[in-house]
Design an enzyme around this catalytic site. Structure first.
Site, PDB file in Angstrom:
ATOM      1  N   HIS A 219      -1.604  10.027 -44.463  1.00  0.00           N
ATOM      2  CA  HIS A 219      -1.263  11.258 -45.169  1.00  0.00           C
ATOM      3  C   HIS A 219      -2.395  12.277 -45.046  1.00  0.00           C
ATOM      4  O   HIS A 219      -2.427  13.263 -45.774  1.00  0.00           O
ATOM      5  CB  HIS A 219      -1.006  10.983 -46.655  1.00  0.00           C
ATOM      6  CG  HIS A 219      -0.065   9.855 -46.909  1.00  0.00           C
ATOM      7  ND1 HIS A 219      -0.490   8.596 -47.287  1.00  0.00           N
ATOM      8  CD2 HIS A 219       1.283   9.789 -46.820  1.00  0.00           C
ATOM      9  CE1 HIS A 219       0.561   7.814 -47.438  1.00  0.00           C
ATOM     10  NE2 HIS A 219       1.647   8.511 -47.155  1.00  0.00           N
ATOM     11  N   ASP A 394      11.116  14.153  -7.715  1.00  0.00           N
ATOM     12  CA  ASP A 394      10.238  14.142  -8.887  1.00  0.00           C
ATOM     13  C   ASP A 394       8.788  14.444  -8.561  1.00  0.00           C
ATOM     14  O   ASP A 394       7.913  14.316  -9.413  1.00  0.00           O
ATOM     15  CB  ASP A 394      10.331  12.787  -9.611  1.00  0.00           C
ATOM     16  CG  ASP A 394      10.044  11.607  -8.686  1.00  0.00           C
ATOM     17  OD1 ASP A 394       9.618  11.846  -7.538  1.00  0.00           O
ATOM     18  OD2 ASP A 394      10.236  10.463  -9.118  1.00  0.00           O
ATOM     19  N   GLY A 400       2.734   8.552  -3.843  1.00  0.00           N
ATOM     20  CA  GLY A 400       3.252   7.253  -3.410  1.00  0.00           C
ATOM     21  C   GLY A 400       2.847   6.922  -1.988  1.00  0.00           C
ATOM     22  O   GLY A 400       2.437   5.791  -1.691  1.00  0.00           O
ATOM     23  N   SER A 434       4.245   1.356  -1.770  1.00  0.00           N
ATOM     24  CA  SER A 434       4.095   2.800  -1.800  1.00  0.00           C
ATOM     25  C   SER A 434       4.020   3.344  -3.219  1.00  0.00           C
ATOM     26  O   SER A 434       3.473   4.402  -3.458  1.00  0.00           O
ATOM     27  CB  SER A 434       5.294   3.452  -1.091  1.00  0.00           C
ATOM     28  OG  SER A 434       6.461   3.319  -1.867  1.00  0.00           O
TER      29      SER A 434
END
Length: 437
Positions: A219, A394, A400, A434
């Site tokens: 909190h 993407d 990769g 990859s």
């Protein structure tokens, strides 16, 4: 209307609507009652566990209602203790003749309201006991543990308590188990950013960029110190060190672990952190029994984590691992089999490469050089390959390919160093991953 009043009204509406939505989404687990939720199927008569506290800590506390865990949950407004009237109403909805245990985190408002509700229930002839969880080691020194707050250790203490109640034990024995679990539970948390109350324009508190508030409460309560934000491995070491510094009296090498997210840390990041936590625990000779990783006690949108460690023994372990089925916490009725291990000694030498001729080994050196040149070329153009991929994909193609060609080059180089010929070297170099999803 003042800003403070508007925020309070927004928080009350937020808590009520969130609870209504939770009930709508989980009809198989809970049903609504005045002040909170109860199990959809209460099962046979036995000691009941009623838990609760302020809202804003989802999935606690309503998400823990179900077989093997709580029988009911009382839900206050955001970061506010529920009233004694709410606690009483929820408790009466589940109270049998064998008694009720009221479980909550050790905060002043909760202590007052649950204590007042317990007095009212006892006056009505309902045997009612209080269970205040005190696991937060940052909130008071060990010699004054009774003043400590309750945070993610709530889950472990309530789970063990509920399993004891499910066995049909009398209330005195269930309470004894609950207090043992609480005494064996320690938690340390940290925050990377603050949280914002519903209807508020600014965070309730802030954490300076690049730093971490160690021990800061859910909190916004003061913590221990503000430190430079560490990476995952160093954070794991820090959390384990702080928690185990108080766990010198562990009954043996078994511990229950909860790695909890405070709201804005995703599960992947928690799993990365747990990888390092588990490693540090193993180095200390500790076995993690049925660890739990995920968000269980949050603080709205706070970014942060906490680590809970509970010392287990022959009595507490089976209660921690007992079956449970709630909206937020699941424990299967069976223990998973250990992963199969290959029938090869850990210290066995790697397979030797097939015999090769001098001519083949010379050709292998050319293969290694070619793969090295390819890896270097891909690395130079990694960003360009990623940008091309981002048009329709993407954007990870460059990364990769860089990883894959580097791995292929290293595998071929290692095989060649062991005397492999061109055929073996080529197969080794083709085995690089990859990393493209």
């Amino acid at each position: 209307m003042s800003t403070m009043t508007a925020t309070a009204d927004a928080s009350a509406a937020y808590a009520a609507e969130a609870l209504a939505g939770f009930v709508d989404a989980n009809p198989g687990h809970v049903r609504a009652v005045r002040g909170g939720v109860v199990r959809a199927d209460l099962g046979p008569d036995r000691v009941r566990l009623v838990i609760g506290g302020g809202s804003g800590h989802s999935p606690a506390f309503a998400g823990w209602v179900g077989p093997g865990l709580a029988d009911a949950a009382v839900c206050g407004d955001v970061f506010a203790a529920p009233s004694a009237a709410r606690i009483g109403a929820v408790s009466r909805a589940v109270a049998p003749g064998r008694g009720v245990i009221l479980g909550f985190g050790n905060y002043t408002g909760d202590v007052l309201q649950f204590g007042r509700a317990a007095e009212d229930l006892r006056a009505e002839g309902i045997d009612t006991r209080l269970l205040a969880v005190t696991d937060d080691i940052a909130s008071a020194p060990a010699q004054d543990a009774g003043r400590r707050r309750g945070i993610a250790g709530d889950l472990v203490v309530f789970k063990i308590t509920a399993a004891a109640a499910e066995r049909g034990l009398p209330i005195d024995e269930v309470v004894s188990v609950a207090h043992r679990a609480n005494g064996a539970t320690r938690t340390i948390g940290c925050a990377f950013s603050g949280c914002t109350l519903p209807g508020a324009d600014e965070p309730l508190f802030t954490v300076e960029a690049g730093t971490m508030a160690l021990g800061l409460g859910i909190h916004g309560e003061p913590g221990l110190e503000t430190v430079t934000r560490p990476d995952s491995e160093d954070l794991a070491a820090l959390l384990v060190e702080r928690v185990l510094a108080e766990s010198h009296d562990l009954p043996d090498d078994r511990v229950a672990i909860v790695l909890n997210g405070f709201g804005a840390v995703n599960n992947d990041a928690l799993f990365v952190l747990h990888h390092h936590v588990a490693s540090h625990l193993r180095r200390r000779g500790l076995r993690s029994i049925a660890p739990h990783v995920g968000q269980q006690v949050s603080s709205l949108d706070m970014a942060g984590v906490s680590l809970t460690v509970t010392g287990l023994d022959d009595e507490l372990e089976p209660l921690w691992t007992a079956p449970a089925q709630t909206a937020a916490f699941h424990r299967a009725a069976f223990r998973p089999r250990p992963a199969a291990t290959p029938a090869v000694r850990a210290d066995a030498p790697p397979d030797a490469p097939p015999a090769s001729t001098a001519q083949s080994r010379a050709a292998a050196r050319i293969v290694v050089e070619a793969l090295g040149n390819a890896a270097a070329a891909v690395r130079r153009h990694e960003d360009r390959l990623g940008a091309l991929d981002a048009v329709a994909g993407d954007g990870d193609h460059g990364r990769g390919m860089a990883r894959g060609t580097a791995a292929a080059h290293e595998a071929a180089r290692a095989a060649g160093a062991d005397g492999a010929g061109a055929g073996t070297d080529r197969k080794s170099g083709g085995g690089g991953q990859s990393g493209v999803g």
